[in-house]
Design an enzyme around this catalytic site. Structure first.
Site, short mmCIF file in Angstrom:
data_model
loop_
_atom_site.label_atom_id
_atom_site.label_comp_id
_atom_site.label_asym_id
_atom_site.label_seq_id
_atom_site.Cartn_x
_atom_site.Cartn_y
_atom_site.Cartn_z
NE ARG A 70 3.88 9.60 -5.52
CZ ARG A 70 4.39 10.65 -4.73
NH1 ARG A 70 4.55 12.03 -5.07
NH2 ARG A 70 5.16 10.14 -3.65
CE1 TYR A 198 6.11 3.02 -10.52
CE2 TYR A 198 5.26 5.19 -10.26
CZ TYR A 198 5.67 3.99 -9.78
OH TYR A 198 5.48 3.50 -8.49
CE LYS A 207 -1.36 8.45 -3.75
NZ LYS A 207 -0.06 7.65 -3.51
CG HIS A 227 -1.40 9.92 1.10
ND1 HIS A 227 0.08 10.16 0.90
CD2 HIS A 227 -1.59 8.81 0.02
CE1 HIS A 227 0.74 9.25 0.23
NE2 HIS A 227 -0.26 8.32 -0.37
CB SER A 249 4.91 8.02 -0.88
OG SER A 249 3.93 8.75 -1.30
CB CYS A 251 5.92 6.34 5.52
SG CYS A 251 7.12 7.22 5.01
CG ASP A 278 -2.38 5.32 -1.60
OD1 ASP A 278 -1.38 5.51 -0.92
OD2 ASP A 278 -2.52 5.86 -2.68
NE ARG A 374 4.86 2.08 -5.61
CZ ARG A 374 4.41 2.83 -4.30
NH1 ARG A 374 3.16 2.46 -3.92
NH2 ARG A 374 5.16 3.79 -3.65
P1 GTP Z 1 2.66 4.20 -0.86
O1 GTP Z 1 2.08 3.02 -1.59
O2 GTP Z 1 3.89 4.77 -1.20
O3 GTP Z 1 1.93 5.18 -0.40
O4 GTP Z 1 3.26 3.24 0.59
P2 GTP Z 1 2.78 2.83 1.92
O5 GTP Z 1 2.61 3.90 2.82
O6 GTP Z 1 1.50 1.99 1.74
O7 GTP Z 1 3.97 2.05 2.43
P3 GTP Z 1 4.09 0.49 2.81
O8 GTP Z 1 3.26 -0.11 3.75
O9 GTP Z 1 4.10 -0.34 1.45
O10 GTP Z 1 5.68 0.23 3.33
C1 GTP Z 1 6.68 0.87 2.74
C2 GTP Z 1 8.14 0.35 3.32
O11 GTP Z 1 8.13 0.75 4.66
C3 GTP Z 1 8.12 -1.16 3.08
O12 GTP Z 1 9.59 -1.32 2.84
C4 GTP Z 1 7.83 -1.71 4.39
O13 GTP Z 1 8.54 -2.84 4.64
C5 GTP Z 1 8.25 -0.46 5.27
N1 GTP Z 1 7.22 -0.65 6.62
C6 GTP Z 1 6.26 -0.80 6.64
N2 GTP Z 1 5.65 -0.69 8.14
C7 GTP Z 1 7.00 -0.74 8.97
C8 GTP Z 1 7.10 -0.72 10.17
O14 GTP Z 1 6.03 -0.75 11.09
N3 GTP Z 1 8.40 -0.72 10.73
C9 GTP Z 1 9.34 -0.63 9.73
N4 GTP Z 1 10.70 -0.68 10.13
N5 GTP Z 1 9.34 -0.65 8.53
C10 GTP Z 1 8.14 -0.55 8.05
C1 SPV Z 2 2.52 6.79 -3.45
O1 SPV Z 2 3.75 7.34 -3.81
O2 SPV Z 2 2.02 7.43 -2.34
C2 SPV Z 2 1.74 5.75 -3.93
C3 SPV Z 2 2.53 5.41 -5.32
O3 SPV Z 2 0.93 5.35 -3.33
S1 SPV Z 2 1.84 6.19 -6.62
O4 SPV Z 2 0.73 5.69 -7.21
O5 SPV Z 2 2.84 6.23 -7.59
O6 SPV Z 2 1.61 7.66 -5.95
MN MN Z 3 0.44 6.39 -1.46
#
Ligand code: GTP
Ligand code: SPV
Ligand code: MN
Length: 589
Positions: A70, A198, A207, A227, A249, A251, A278, A374
């Protein structure tokens, strides 16, 4: 092309006149049509068909190297008055924005096909659902939208002759960064995205619609677009409690939504069911509780770090009918790989940029997959998908969690005192930036409710809307804040995270039931070390105590930073939040 809705007819006709595509094709949702589009994308190199025995129905796509996340700096809220976009959004006066954009879209689809995608956010026909029409010249977008939303003729049938839909116009144009714009016009139910190919920039249901436009609609209509992931936590007695959680994002939303409890909990019968990973649309039910639906139909998840240990459910979701973006291609068996999938990177491989990725590259620390690579996977592939995933009324929330990536300051978990304090805790969220958006990574910024890049109107009004919702929600969920990312002096994570986050969810649910203890601190209620079930975990009470400390010096610094952030909101800042900040400061003295 003829449409029953006059609004759709006008939108398509005007966009065709502007973009002058060679052809216009309606996406009816039929498998036949989609299969032909997949074949076409493979023939032009837009997608690579992967090993159909190991990964049936799966494809790989690489975006342009300058187009991998983004772009918050080029994302605009376009309204009549700047005040309505507020100090945290980029703003353009809407007539000027239309004028500027029309120059860029003029003839942008010459020699290309325009696809008309009718889609529904939420199950087709559910009273909570909303309809969008996305026009795009990208087959990648069509095939991703088909996974992420409900697409096809049935949506047009549901819309009938109504004009109540969100207009989305996407053109790849030249993928020119200097002319890349992601513009939302909340007052006109319109989205215009140009010069990107993208994910979040171009899958307009996600979003752009489900957060930026929907948050604005939610304020008008008395609901919330957030979110947030949504999960159901099933207890040994068979009862399921629902939780929504907002993390910025990359996290941890997808990971928490699909959590597999540690053995000690699994043995007793604890299970997690995924409703969403999400986005949550939240309304107040007739009984005064908050009800959440996930408007999406798939997962657009971060690939790196996803593996059989960290998130087996996400990995399983990607084993069929999935589109991978910017991961490594293993040329020995035509499958995919990314950092953190396993310890065996492929011998012969092509990296996310389309170049050979060699043993030498790996030795030099050159990554094969982009950090924001992704997968786009259908929700129904997920082994732990909730049986209420499509419940048209949504699921009732017992707890709302906020959280971010903070090396220091925020403890593992704390609980807010009441609704207004809960809104305050969400409003002061801060987190280190990630690869999900272009720009520097690892910089702490305030990201209220994880909505900084996604709130479609003035953040001060958004806070006020949250405060006012408290009057309507007579049976209130409890609010919590979590931080899985606290580190020691050497930068190692202090908390194991992932499945072990179940231990924190367990305390949270027991707090909502009144069966777990806590101590009051200046920031809210924090568990005593012994209140967290550490059975089977190699951690001492002292380790956990370290994760739960509230350092007054750090919090005083944070309070000053919050003061600065709040000052930006001027007189839009609700008095209730001002009062909460004063209370925090007083508590820290
Ligand atoms: P978006 O799709 O961007 O909104 O991201 P998301 O909030 O769904 O994050 P996602 O679950 O994909 O995790 C993102 C990153 O954080 C990955 O590299 C994970 O491995 C890492 N991660 C997730 N949960 C944990 C956790 O409990 N501890 C740690 N240390 N890392 C974590
Ligand atoms: C985020 O960035 O919070 C996502 C991926 O979930 S995107 O669809 O690119 O916004
Ligand atoms: Mn997201």
């Amino acid at each position: 092309m003829k449409f029953q809705s006059k609004g759709v007819q006008q939108f398509v006709d005007e966009s065709v006149a502007l973009c002058t595509p060679d052809k216009v094709v309606l996406i009816d949702g039929s498998e036949e049509q989609l299969e032909a589009l997949r074949a076409e994308a493979v023939s032009t190199g837009e997608m690579i068909k992967l090993n159909q025995e190991l990964l049936p129905g799966c494809y790989l796509h690489r975006t342009a190297v300058n187009d991998v996340a983004r772009v918050e700096g080029r994302t605009f809220i376009c309204t009549e008055k700047q005040e309505d976009a507020g100090p945290t959004n980029n703003w353009m006066q809407k007539d000027e924005a239309y004028k500027m954009l029309k120059e860029i879209y003029k003839g942008a689809m010459k020699g290309r096909t325009m696809y008309v995608i009718p889609y529904s956010m939420g199950a087709v026909g559910s009273p909570f659902s909303k309809i969008g029409i996305e026009l795009t010249d990208s087959i990648y977008v069509v095939l991703n939208m088909v996974i992420m939303t409900r697409v096809g003729q049935k949506v047009l049938d549901t819309l009938g002759d109504s004009d109540d839909f969100v207009r989305g116009l996407h053109a790849k144009a030249d993928i020119d960064e200097e002319k890349r714009y992601i513009c939302q016009f909340p007052e006109d139910n319109t989205i215009m995205s140009v010069n990107s190919g993208y994910g979040g920039n171009v899958l307009l249901g996600k979003k752009c619609f489900a957060l930026r436009i929907a948050s604005y609609l939610g304020r008008q209509e008395g609901w919330l677009a957030e979110h947030m992931l949504i999960l159901g936590l099933e207890k040994p007695n068979g009862e399921t409690k629902y939780i929504a959680a907002a993390f910025p994002s990359a996290c941890g939303k997808t990971n928490l939504a699909m959590l597999i409890p540690p053995e000690e909990f699994a043995k007793k019968g604890y299970k997690v069911h995924t409703v969403g990973d999400d986005i949550a649309w939240i309304r107040v039910g007739a009984d005064g509780r908050m009800y959440a639906i996930n408007p999406e139909n798939g997962f657009f998840g971060v690939a790196p770090g996803t593996n059989a240990k960290s998130n087996p459910n996400a990995l399983a979701s990607t084993r069929k009918n999935t589109i991978f973006t910017n991961v490594v291609l293993n040329t020995d068996n035509n499958t995919v790989w990314w950092e953190g999938l396993d310890k065996n990177p492929p011998e012969h491989a092509i990296d996310w940029k389309g170049n050979p990725w060699t043993a030498e590259d790996r030795a030099n620390g050159v990554k094969g997959a982009h950090p924001n690579s992704r997968f786009t996977a259908p929700a129904k592939n997920c082994p732990c998908i909730s049986d209420r995933f499509e419940d048209p009324q949504g699921v009732p929330l017992d707890a709302i969690i906020f959280g971010g990536r903070r090396a220091k300051t925020a403890p593992l978990v704390y609980e807010a005192r009441d609704w207004n304090h809960g809104v305050f805790v969400g409003s002061i969220m801060a987190s280190e930036t990630t690869a999900a958006a272009s720009g520097a990574v690892g910089v702490v910024r305030r990201d209220p409710m994880a909505m900084l890049p996604f709130c479609g109107y003035n953040m001060g009004d958004y806070f006020a809307h949250w405060i006012e919702m408290g009057d309507k929600v007579t049976k209130k969920p409890k609010f919590f804040n979590v931080n899985w990312f606290r580190t020691d002096e050497e930068g190692h994570f202090l908390w194991p995270g992932f499945g072990d986050n179940m231990r924190v969810l367990d305390w949270i649910i027991r707090r909502t039931e009144g069966t777990a203890d806590a101590v009051e601190t200046p920031i809210g209620y924090v568990p005593n070390p012994e209140d967290i079930n550490l059975e089977g975990l190699d951690m001492t009470t002292e380790d956990i105590a370290n994760l739960l400390t509230v350092d007054k010096t750090l919090w005083k610094e944070d309070a000053e930073n919050i003061e600065g952030f709040y000052a930006k909101l001027g007189d839009k800042l609700p008095k209730a939040l001002r009062k909460e900040l004063d209370t925090l400061k007083a508590n820290l003295e």
